[in-house]
Design a protein around this motif. Structure first.
Motif, mmCIF file in Angstrom:
data_model
loop_
_atom_site.group_PDB
_atom_site.id
_atom_site.type_symbol
_atom_site.label_atom_id
_atom_site.label_comp_id
_atom_site.label_asym_id
_atom_site.label_seq_id
_atom_site.Cartn_x
_atom_site.Cartn_y
_atom_site.Cartn_z
ATOM 1 N N ILE A 16 58.240 -3.134 -32.938
ATOM 2 C CA ILE A 16 58.828 -1.788 -32.919
ATOM 3 C C ILE A 16 60.082 -1.863 -32.046
ATOM 4 N N SER A 17 61.178 -1.298 -32.527
ATOM 5 C CA SER A 17 62.430 -1.386 -31.768
ATOM 6 C C SER A 17 62.299 -0.706 -30.402
ATOM 7 N N ASP A 18 63.044 -1.209 -29.456
ATOM 8 C CA ASP A 18 63.045 -0.686 -28.084
ATOM 9 C C ASP A 18 64.496 -0.464 -27.667
ATOM 10 N N PRO A 19 65.080 0.695 -28.049
ATOM 11 C CA PRO A 19 66.493 0.943 -27.755
ATOM 12 C C PRO A 19 66.814 0.926 -26.263
ATOM 13 N N GLU A 20 65.897 1.390 -25.444
ATOM 14 C CA GLU A 20 66.156 1.406 -23.993
ATOM 15 C C GLU A 20 66.261 -0.026 -23.458
ATOM 16 N N GLY A 21 65.335 -0.891 -23.856
ATOM 17 C CA GLY A 21 65.388 -2.288 -23.443
ATOM 18 C C GLY A 21 66.645 -2.975 -23.948
ATOM 19 N N ALA A 22 67.037 -2.668 -25.195
ATOM 20 C CA ALA A 22 68.249 -3.264 -25.770
ATOM 21 C C ALA A 22 69.496 -2.822 -25.015
ATOM 22 N N THR A 23 69.540 -1.567 -24.610
ATOM 23 C CA THR A 23 70.692 -1.057 -23.845
ATOM 24 C C THR A 23 70.799 -1.755 -22.497
ATOM 25 N N ILE A 24 69.673 -1.921 -21.832
ATOM 26 C CA ILE A 24 69.676 -2.610 -20.536
ATOM 27 C C ILE A 24 70.140 -4.054 -20.721
ATOM 28 N N VAL A 29 74.422 -8.375 -20.352
ATOM 29 C CA VAL A 29 75.285 -9.335 -21.049
ATOM 30 C C VAL A 29 76.748 -9.004 -20.785
ATOM 31 N N LEU A 30 77.103 -7.717 -20.824
ATOM 32 C CA LEU A 30 78.489 -7.305 -20.566
ATOM 33 C C LEU A 30 78.920 -7.669 -19.154
ATOM 34 N N LYS A 31 77.999 -7.588 -18.201
ATOM 35 C CA LYS A 31 78.342 -7.935 -16.821
ATOM 36 C C LYS A 31 78.509 -9.440 -16.657
ATOM 37 N N GLY A 32 77.880 -10.207 -17.539
ATOM 38 C CA GLY A 32 78.076 -11.653 -17.529
ATOM 39 C C GLY A 32 77.303 -12.409 -16.468
ATOM 40 N N SER A 33 76.660 -11.732 -15.554
ATOM 41 C CA SER A 33 75.975 -12.413 -14.451
ATOM 42 C C SER A 33 74.566 -12.864 -14.799
ATOM 43 N N TYR A 34 73.996 -12.319 -15.836
ATOM 44 C CA TYR A 34 72.590 -12.584 -16.140
ATOM 45 C C TYR A 34 72.432 -13.089 -17.571
ATOM 46 N N SER A 35 73.237 -14.047 -17.962
ATOM 47 C CA SER A 35 73.212 -14.538 -19.342
ATOM 48 C C SER A 35 71.909 -15.262 -19.683
ATOM 49 N N SER A 36 71.113 -15.627 -18.676
ATOM 50 C CA SER A 36 69.843 -16.303 -18.949
ATOM 51 C C SER A 36 68.774 -15.325 -19.463
ATOM 52 N N VAL A 37 68.972 -14.016 -19.258
ATOM 53 C CA VAL A 37 68.024 -13.018 -19.750
ATOM 54 C C VAL A 37 68.265 -12.828 -21.244
ATOM 55 N N LYS A 38 67.229 -13.034 -22.044
ATOM 56 C CA LYS A 38 67.379 -12.989 -23.503
ATOM 57 C C LYS A 38 66.735 -11.767 -24.144
ATOM 58 N N LYS A 39 65.765 -11.158 -23.485
ATOM 59 C CA LYS A 39 65.096 -10.000 -24.075
ATOM 60 C C LYS A 39 64.520 -9.129 -22.968
ATOM 61 N N ILE A 40 64.600 -7.824 -23.162
ATOM 62 C CA ILE A 40 64.016 -6.864 -22.227
ATOM 63 C C ILE A 40 63.242 -5.836 -23.040
ATOM 64 N N ARG A 41 62.029 -5.556 -22.630
ATOM 65 C CA ARG A 41 61.218 -4.493 -23.228
ATOM 66 C C ARG A 41 60.951 -3.471 -22.132
ATOM 67 N N SER A 42 61.160 -2.204 -22.443
ATOM 68 C CA SER A 42 60.916 -1.155 -21.460
ATOM 69 C C SER A 42 59.519 -0.568 -21.665
ATOM 70 N N ALA A 43 59.018 0.111 -20.648
ATOM 71 C CA ALA A 43 57.701 0.754 -20.700
ATOM 72 C C ALA A 43 57.690 1.927 -19.744
ATOM 73 N N LYS A 44 56.710 2.804 -19.935
ATOM 74 C CA LYS A 44 56.476 3.904 -18.996
ATOM 75 C C LYS A 44 55.186 3.600 -18.251
ATOM 76 N N MET A 45 55.141 3.980 -16.986
ATOM 77 C CA MET A 45 53.910 3.834 -16.236
ATOM 78 C C MET A 45 53.541 5.186 -15.641
ATOM 79 N N LEU A 46 52.314 5.584 -15.856
ATOM 80 C CA LEU A 46 51.783 6.809 -15.272
ATOM 81 C C LEU A 46 50.687 6.419 -14.298
ATOM 82 N N ARG A 47 50.611 7.105 -13.163
ATOM 83 C CA ARG A 47 49.543 6.859 -12.187
ATOM 84 C C ARG A 47 48.727 8.128 -12.024
ATOM 85 N N PHE A 48 47.445 8.007 -12.255
ATOM 86 C CA PHE A 48 46.525 9.120 -12.074
ATOM 87 C C PHE A 48 45.639 8.818 -10.884
#
Length: 84
Positions: A16-24, A29-48
């Motif tokens: 399933i696409s993850d637009p938030e992870g893709a944006t990050i 990549v645009l900043k050029g400092s972290y070219s070793s990072v190839k994929k990011i997946r975002s998530a929400k965390m709730l604490r009860f």
């Protein structure tokens, strides 16, 4: 009665696409400092914080609450519950 913290992590299922992870990732990549990072997946965390008799009841109560309130969409989301 003991107090438990239940963490609920909600993330998109694999495939399933993850637009938030893709944006990050694009920002890195645009900043050029972290070219070793190839994929990011975002998530929400709730604490009860829940007062109940044991860990199993705490997890079951939060699972029921999440399902009844439709906190996540089971068709596209993967959910993980952790009780501390």
């Amino acid at each position: 009665m003991p107090m438990f913290e239940v963490q609920v992590i909600i993330e998109n299922k694999p495939g399933i696409s993850d637009p938030e992870g893709a944006t990050i990732l694009n920002d890195l990549v645009l900043k050029g400092s972290y070219s070793s990072v190839k994929k990011i997946r975002s998530a929400k965390m709730l604490r009860f914080q829940i007062s109940t008799t044991n860990k199993k009841t705490a997890e079951e109560t939060v699972q029921k609450l999440c399902n009844e309130l439709r906190i996540y969409n089971p068709m596209v989301s993967k959910v993980t519950f952790t009780v501390n």
